[in-house]
Design an enzyme around this catalytic site. Structure first.
Site, PDB file in Angstrom:
ATOM      1  N   HIS A   1     -50.680 -88.409 -88.759  1.00 51.46           N
ATOM      2  CA  HIS A   1     -50.648 -88.011 -87.350  1.00 51.46           C
ATOM      3  C   HIS A   1     -50.425 -86.500 -87.222  1.00 51.46           C
ATOM      4  O   HIS A   1     -51.096 -85.831 -86.428  1.00 51.46           O
ATOM      5  CB  HIS A   1     -49.536 -88.752 -86.591  1.00 51.46           C
ATOM      6  CG  HIS A   1     -49.732 -90.219 -86.497  1.00 51.46           C
ATOM      7  ND1 HIS A   1     -48.712 -91.111 -86.746  1.00 51.46           N
ATOM      8  CD2 HIS A   1     -50.815 -90.972 -86.178  1.00 51.46           C
ATOM      9  CE1 HIS A   1     -49.167 -92.347 -86.580  1.00 51.46           C
ATOM     10  NE2 HIS A   1     -50.447 -92.291 -86.232  1.00 51.46           N
TER      11      HIS A   1
ATOM     12  N   LYS B   1     -48.028-103.972 -79.113  1.00 51.55           N
ATOM     13  CA  LYS B   1     -47.135-103.528 -80.191  1.00 51.55           C
ATOM     14  C   LYS B   1     -45.699-103.574 -79.698  1.00 51.55           C
ATOM     15  O   LYS B   1     -45.422-103.409 -78.514  1.00 51.55           O
ATOM     16  CB  LYS B   1     -47.499-102.108 -80.632  1.00 51.55           C
ATOM     17  CG  LYS B   1     -48.893-102.027 -81.221  1.00 51.55           C
ATOM     18  CD  LYS B   1     -49.200-100.636 -81.706  1.00 51.55           C
ATOM     19  CE  LYS B   1     -50.603-100.585 -82.305  1.00 51.55           C
ATOM     20  NZ  LYS B   1     -50.906 -99.250 -82.828  1.00 51.55           N
TER      21      LYS B   1
ATOM     22  N   ARG C   1     -59.234 -93.644 -89.994  1.00 50.01           N
ATOM     23  CA  ARG C   1     -59.026 -93.717 -91.434  1.00 50.01           C
ATOM     24  C   ARG C   1     -60.157 -94.404 -92.164  1.00 50.01           C
ATOM     25  O   ARG C   1     -60.363 -94.166 -93.351  1.00 50.01           O
ATOM     26  CB  ARG C   1     -57.717 -94.472 -91.736  1.00 50.01           C
ATOM     27  CG  ARG C   1     -56.485 -93.741 -91.260  1.00 50.01           C
ATOM     28  CD  ARG C   1     -55.275 -94.628 -91.331  1.00 50.01           C
ATOM     29  NE  ARG C   1     -55.484 -95.731 -90.375  1.00 50.01           N
ATOM     30  CZ  ARG C   1     -54.792 -96.838 -90.354  1.00 50.01           C
ATOM     31  NH1 ARG C   1     -53.839 -97.055 -91.231  1.00 50.01           N
ATOM     32  NH2 ARG C   1     -55.038 -97.769 -89.462  1.00 50.01           N
TER      33      ARG C   1
ATOM     34  N   SER D   1     -48.898 -96.434 -89.776  1.00 45.85           N
ATOM     35  CA  SER D   1     -47.561 -96.676 -89.226  1.00 45.85           C
ATOM     36  C   SER D   1     -47.039 -98.037 -89.656  1.00 45.85           C
ATOM     37  O   SER D   1     -45.862 -98.199 -89.952  1.00 45.85           O
ATOM     38  CB  SER D   1     -47.585 -96.575 -87.701  1.00 45.85           C
ATOM     39  OG  SER D   1     -47.832 -95.257 -87.298  1.00 45.85           O
TER      40      SER D   1
END
Length: 134
Positions: A16, A40, A90, A126
């Site tokens: 990040h 989340k 990614r 994460s």
């Protein structure tokens, strides 16, 4: 131009930080938008996560700010005169999911710029960082 880099950032990873660093080279201002994502369930609320993000960013990055937000990213962009959303990707799985969000945000008047992860950071997520902390 002001850009917004949204995410739940639970936690904010070196990947990040790298996206913010590269976005600084592309845009006049970058807002790291610590968002609420109902799918989340982070350990900290958005204000606590925003404080953690601020603590990880170099003080000299004066063109970068951090804000907490509960709502659509496109709404934040319109209210704060931000012309673009920045997203890191990614892999192809990320790209497909981000493409769908980008299409929706484009229909709401905000374009998206994708920044591919550096190869040495692409495996860091994460979710993986949270798993390692437990």
């Amino acid at each position: 131009m002001r850009a917004v880099y949204p995410g739940s950032f639970a936690p904010f990873t070196p990947g990040h930080v790298d996206v913010v660093k590269r976005a600084r080279d592309l845009f006049d201002e970058v807002v790291v938008l610590v968002a609420v994502n109902s799918a989340k369930h982070p350990d900290a609320d958005e204000e606590e996560r925003a404080a953690a993000v601020r603590a990880m960013l170099p003080v000299g990055w004066t063109s970068v700010s951090v804000a907490a937000w509960n709502g659509l990213t496109s709404t934040y962009c319109r209210r704060h005169d931000a012309g673009v959303i920045v997203r890191g990707v990614r892999n192809t799985t990320d790209l497909w999911a981000e493409y769908q969000l980008a299409a929706m945000n484009q229909s709401l008047g905000v374009c998206t710029v994708f920044l591919p992860a550096r190869p040495e950071l692409a495996a860091v997520s994460s979710t993986a960082v949270r798993a390692l902390r437990k």
